[in-house]
Design a protein around this motif. Sequence first.
Motif, PDB file in Angstrom:
ATOM      1  N   GLU A   1     -37.556  31.161  71.889  1.00  0.00           N
ATOM      2  CA  GLU A   1     -38.796  30.381  71.792  1.00  0.00           C
ATOM      3  C   GLU A   1     -39.204  29.891  73.176  1.00  0.00           C
ATOM      4  O   GLU A   1     -38.351  29.603  74.020  1.00  0.00           O
ATOM      5  CB  GLU A   1     -38.597  29.168  70.876  1.00  0.00           C
ATOM      6  CG  GLU A   1     -38.571  29.506  69.422  1.00  0.00           C
ATOM      7  CD  GLU A   1     -38.544  28.255  68.552  1.00  0.00           C
ATOM      8  OE1 GLU A   1     -39.566  27.952  67.925  1.00  0.00           O
ATOM      9  OE2 GLU A   1     -37.485  27.588  68.512  1.00  0.00           O
TER      10      GLU A   1
ATOM     11  N   MET B   1     -34.241  22.169  65.811  1.00  0.00           N
ATOM     12  CA  MET B   1     -33.608  22.822  66.949  1.00  0.00           C
ATOM     13  C   MET B   1     -34.329  24.134  67.252  1.00  0.00           C
ATOM     14  O   MET B   1     -34.806  24.809  66.345  1.00  0.00           O
ATOM     15  CB  MET B   1     -32.131  23.114  66.669  1.00  0.00           C
ATOM     16  CG  MET B   1     -31.287  21.885  66.432  1.00  0.00           C
ATOM     17  SD  MET B   1     -31.381  20.716  67.778  1.00  0.00           S
ATOM     18  CE  MET B   1     -31.002  19.218  66.913  1.00  0.00           C
ATOM     19  N   SER B   2     -34.397  24.466  68.526  1.00  0.00           N
ATOM     20  CA  SER B   2     -35.041  25.712  68.931  1.00  0.00           C
ATOM     21  C   SER B   2     -34.219  26.899  68.460  1.00  0.00           C
ATOM     22  O   SER B   2     -33.014  26.792  68.213  1.00  0.00           O
ATOM     23  CB  SER B   2     -35.198  25.769  70.450  1.00  0.00           C
ATOM     24  OG  SER B   2     -33.931  25.846  71.075  1.00  0.00           O
ATOM     25  N   THR B   3     -34.907  28.025  68.350  1.00  0.00           N
ATOM     26  CA  THR B   3     -34.228  29.279  68.061  1.00  0.00           C
ATOM     27  C   THR B   3     -34.281  30.142  69.317  1.00  0.00           C
ATOM     28  O   THR B   3     -35.115  29.912  70.207  1.00  0.00           O
ATOM     29  CB  THR B   3     -34.878  30.015  66.872  1.00  0.00           C
ATOM     30  OG1 THR B   3     -36.257  30.232  67.159  1.00  0.00           O
ATOM     31  CG2 THR B   3     -34.744  29.211  65.595  1.00  0.00           C
ATOM     32  N   GLU B   4     -33.418  31.104  69.386  1.00  0.00           N
ATOM     33  CA  GLU B   4     -33.302  31.986  70.549  1.00  0.00           C
ATOM     34  C   GLU B   4     -34.660  32.594  70.906  1.00  0.00           C
ATOM     35  O   GLU B   4     -35.345  33.143  70.051  1.00  0.00           O
ATOM     36  CB  GLU B   4     -32.294  33.095  70.242  1.00  0.00           C
ATOM     37  CG  GLU B   4     -31.897  33.928  71.430  1.00  0.00           C
ATOM     38  CD  GLU B   4     -30.974  33.201  72.385  1.00  0.00           C
ATOM     39  OE1 GLU B   4     -31.120  33.430  73.607  1.00  0.00           O
ATOM     40  OE2 GLU B   4     -30.124  32.417  71.938  1.00  0.00           O
TER      41      GLU B   4
ATOM     42  N   ASP C   1     -32.265  19.292  60.872  1.00  0.00           N
ATOM     43  CA  ASP C   1     -31.472  19.781  62.011  1.00  0.00           C
ATOM     44  C   ASP C   1     -30.737  18.651  62.748  1.00  0.00           C
ATOM     45  O   ASP C   1     -29.889  18.912  63.594  1.00  0.00           O
ATOM     46  CB  ASP C   1     -32.354  20.547  62.996  1.00  0.00           C
ATOM     47  CG  ASP C   1     -32.673  21.957  62.524  1.00  0.00           C
ATOM     48  OD1 ASP C   1     -32.198  22.358  61.442  1.00  0.00           O
ATOM     49  OD2 ASP C   1     -33.402  22.661  63.244  1.00  0.00           O
TER      50      ASP C   1
ATOM     51  N   SER D   1     -35.968  29.648  75.455  1.00  0.00           N
ATOM     52  CA  SER D   1     -34.846  28.815  75.030  1.00  0.00           C
ATOM     53  C   SER D   1     -33.686  29.632  74.496  1.00  0.00           C
ATOM     54  O   SER D   1     -33.863  30.727  73.980  1.00  0.00           O
ATOM     55  CB  SER D   1     -35.299  27.839  73.946  1.00  0.00           C
ATOM     56  OG  SER D   1     -35.406  28.486  72.702  1.00  0.00           O
ATOM     57  N   GLY D   2     -32.543  29.030  74.610  1.00  0.00           N
ATOM     58  CA  GLY D   2     -31.398  29.473  73.830  1.00  0.00           C
ATOM     59  C   GLY D   2     -31.515  28.748  72.498  1.00  0.00           C
ATOM     60  O   GLY D   2     -32.435  27.960  72.286  1.00  0.00           O
ATOM     61  N   ALA D   3     -30.639  28.990  71.599  1.00  0.00           N
ATOM     62  CA  ALA D   3     -30.670  28.282  70.325  1.00  0.00           C
ATOM     63  C   ALA D   3     -30.140  26.865  70.509  1.00  0.00           C
ATOM     64  O   ALA D   3     -29.211  26.638  71.274  1.00  0.00           O
ATOM     65  CB  ALA D   3     -29.840  29.026  69.292  1.00  0.00           C
ATOM     66  N   GLY D   4     -30.773  25.911  69.848  1.00  0.00           N
ATOM     67  CA  GLY D   4     -30.218  24.578  69.777  1.00  0.00           C
ATOM     68  C   GLY D   4     -30.794  23.506  70.664  1.00  0.00           C
ATOM     69  O   GLY D   4     -30.251  22.412  70.709  1.00  0.00           O
TER      70      GLY D   4
END
Length: 155
Positions: free
Chosen positions: A52, A47-50, A92, A35-38
């Motif tokens: 994951e 929200m996901s973090t860079e 978030d 994932s990218g962030a968000g």
Amino acid sequence: MNGDLEYLPVPAPALDRIRCNDHDDYGNSLIAQSSGAGAPLRCCLRMSTEGEQIALIAYQPSPLGGPYAEIGPVFIHVDECSGPALSGFPLDFLDRRAVLRPYDAAGLMLDGVLAEPGTSEGELKRLFDDPAVELVHVRNVIAGCWNFSVRRSVG
């Protein structure tokens, strides 16, 4: 409204089944992506973090049934996660615009509210002032995707 609210992600048993079967309940493969962030994660309500490892699956969020029991895309962690660590509204999601859709016990939509950033929690409390409201979906404004459900606390 009496009592507190409960914020509901994709339930752990559904996540376990999907991860074990390596596909969602609609036959879509569980495909890991970095994932990218968000990306809004529906397993842990953050929200996901860079970097994951997440997957996009199809999920039906309404346990009430009825014609509004839609199936839609949601992001989850590919591997087991700890689930949400909540003591209230998911942080978030606080500063995001959201569509709030209340449903009655038969799964029929009663209303709809466009909540501006920072107002979702107050709008939810107002919606639950109506005793006919059984469940509220908090949804993404642009895509309409389900983020999480809210109900009155049962305990």
